[in-house]
Enzyme design. Structure first.
Site, short mmCIF file in Angstrom:
data_model
loop_
_atom_site.label_atom_id
_atom_site.label_comp_id
_atom_site.label_asym_id
_atom_site.label_seq_id
_atom_site.Cartn_x
_atom_site.Cartn_y
_atom_site.Cartn_z
N HIS A 1 0.96 -1.22 0.03
CA HIS A 1 0.03 -0.01 -0.04
C HIS A 1 0.84 1.13 0.13
CE1 HIS A 1 -3.57 -2.40 1.18
NE2 HIS A 1 -2.84 -3.10 1.79
N ASP B 1 -11.83 1.46 -0.26
CA ASP B 1 -11.40 1.53 1.18
C ASP B 1 -12.93 0.99 1.69
OD1 ASP B 1 -11.70 1.92 4.01
OD2 ASP B 1 -10.18 3.72 3.71
N GLU C 1 -8.67 -11.05 7.49
CA GLU C 1 -7.87 -10.43 8.59
C GLU C 1 -8.73 -10.62 9.89
OE1 GLU C 1 -6.70 -6.78 6.36
OE2 GLU C 1 -5.11 -7.00 7.56
N ASP D 1 2.86 -3.31 4.18
CA ASP D 1 3.04 -1.84 4.59
C ASP D 1 4.35 -1.83 5.15
OD1 ASP D 1 0.33 -0.73 4.18
OD2 ASP D 1 -0.13 -2.22 5.72
C1 6MZ Z 1 -6.40 -3.56 5.29
C2 6MZ Z 1 -4.88 -2.10 4.68
C3 6MZ Z 1 -3.76 -2.83 5.18
O1 6MZ Z 1 -4.60 3.36 0.00
O2 6MZ Z 1 -3.90 5.29 1.75
N1 6MZ Z 1 -4.42 -0.92 4.19
N2 6MZ Z 1 -6.09 -2.72 4.81
N3 6MZ Z 1 -5.34 -4.43 5.95
C4 6MZ Z 1 -4.21 -4.01 6.19
N4 6MZ Z 1 -3.15 -4.78 7.07
C5 6MZ Z 1 -2.63 -3.98 7.86
N5 6MZ Z 1 -2.99 -2.02 5.24
C6 6MZ Z 1 -2.95 -1.01 4.55
O3 6MZ Z 1 -2.61 3.28 1.90
C7 6MZ Z 1 -3.13 2.87 3.09
C8 6MZ Z 1 -4.49 2.20 3.33
O4 6MZ Z 1 -4.33 0.78 2.78
C9 6MZ Z 1 -5.11 -0.15 3.51
C10 6MZ Z 1 -5.85 0.75 4.36
O5 6MZ Z 1 -7.23 1.14 3.90
C11 6MZ Z 1 -5.04 2.13 4.68
O6 6MZ Z 1 -5.72 3.27 4.79
P1 6MZ Z 1 -3.38 3.99 0.79
O7 6MZ Z 1 -2.01 4.49 -0.16
#
Ligand code: 6MZ
Length: 365
Positions: A20, A170, A230, A306
């Site tokens: 992400h 989202d 998850e 991440d």
């Molecule tokens: C679910 C996740 C995540 O899109 O703003 N995001 N969603 N599970 C996870 N595991 C820990 N890690 C990240 O990147 C950030 C967004 O990615 C998703 C969430 O919606 C988070 O706000 P962007 O670039």
């Protein structure tokens, strides 16, 4: 070349399919942005400083942190900057193909629409100057020509990284907002957008809200990857398996019957080891479902999720697998190479990546 396992995991080419954008920001950049907003009085820097300097954190805390990240990254210029830096960081890890995902965001106060957010991301890709970035769908011939010139003529070339984009929905979004993202993805196919992701806080939102948009994407021929399981939610996990996306991320909280279905459907899994351990989805790397899926020869790809938020890198994820499960270099190179089968890019790119791995086999195998 006789490299230790950690150096070797860094040296081999790797494919990242689950990262992400906002979860991949450098700590130093986050701190700098927080300081800037602190000086403007938008936030209290001392309050957020310790939140950014991380250690273990639970899944709900991660989503609180993303809310903070999004305050720090709300303008176009910053989105462009973080995209550039994230691509540079992945390239430095010898990632040769990156499917970067991000949620297109609207922010009226900043004059930001989902489209202008994505334009800022593309500007970030264009502004990378330390490595060659290939992000517009290129023809097979172009890809092959570059692979051959870098692998067989022995020239010293700049690093090259292929980037493709996934647009995330989202789980907080409405059906209408999700539909807008799908239409934007269709519109941006010529700018490297190759698919759709469903992500966000897993305890928020209903599957039925996103389903019309995901069906729309399927009808348009856009490949889809879904964050699945998850948290325990049998009804939703079953509905996701019924939907049969091209890939799934995480798959932590499945019951026996769902594991059986996942395996019989052969849905490729994006494995996020450190993320799952940090957010306490699994007790430790040793007990991660990676090992069961690997032994069952289920299609899977190691990913970071991440890397900024969890202080990891793709090389580190490979290293963790090698040392925890005793896989040798041959097994690891094979694992890295198999990711080619699951990228959403076209066959020309797959052919290019195959050549990269054949070259790595000769040099590092
Ligand atoms: C679910 C996740 C995540 O899109 O703003 N995001 N969603 N599970 C996870 N595991 C820990 N890690 C990240 O990147 C950030 C967004 O990615 C998703 C969430 O919606 C988070 O706000 P962007 O670039």
């Amino acid at each position: 070349m006789d490299l230790g396992m950690r150096e070797w995991c860094h040296a081999i080419p790797k494919i990242e399919l689950h990262a992400h954008l906002n979860g991949s920001i450098r700590d130093s950049t986050l701190l700098e942005l927080a300081k800037g907003l602190g000086e403007k009085g938008v936030i209290v820097f001392e309050d957020v400083k310790h939140v950014i300097m991380k250690n273990g954190r639970s899944l709900p805390e991660c989503f609180q942190l993303f809310d903070l990240y999004h305050i720090l990254t709300t303008d176009h210029e910053t989105v462009t900057r973080i995209t550039k830096e994230v691509v540079e960081d992945f390239a430095a890890e010898n990632v040769v193909y990156l499917e970067l995902r991000t949620t297109p965001k609207k922010n009226e106060a900043k004059g930001m629409t989902k489209r202008s957010y994505m334009k800022a991301v593309i500007d970030g890709l264009r502004s990378v100057d330390t490595v060659d970035v290939a992000f517009i769908n290129s023809s097979r011939e172009n890809c092959l020509e570059s692979a051959v010139s870098s692998s067989t003529h022995g020239k010293i070339e700049r690093k090259r990284i292929f980037i493709r984009l996934l647009l995330s929905i989202d789980r907080r979004e409405t059906t209408e907002a999700a539909m807008e993202t799908i239409d934007l993805a269709r519109e941006m196919k010529d700018f490297g957008v190759v698919g759709i992701d469903l992500s966000g806080n897993p305890v928020i939102g209903q599957w039925e809200t996103f389903l019309p948009a995901l069906k729309h994407a399927k009808d348009l021929g856009l490949p889809i990857t879904i964050h699945c399981g998850e948290v325990p939610n049998r009804k939703e996990i079953q509905a996701m398996l019924d939907f049969f996306p091209q890939r799934m991320g995480h798959v932590c909280c499945l019951e026996d019957e769902e594991w059986r279905r996942l395996k019989s459907l052969k849905i490729p899994v994006e494995i996020c080891l450190t993320s799952n351990v940090r957010t306490e989805r699994v007790p430790s790397v040793e007990f991660h479902h990676f090992v069961d899926l690997y032994k069952a020869q289920h299609p899977l790809v190691l990913c970071t999720d991440d890397p900024g938020l969890f202080s990891t890198s793709l090389s580190n994820e490979y290293y963790l697998v090698a040392v925890t499960f005793g896989l040798n270099k041959g097994d690891m190179l094979q694992l890295a190479r198999k990711a080619i089968e699951h990228v959403f890019a076209d066959n020309g790119v797959k052919q290019y990546l195959t050549e990269i791995f054949e070259d790595a086999q000769r040099r590092l195998g």
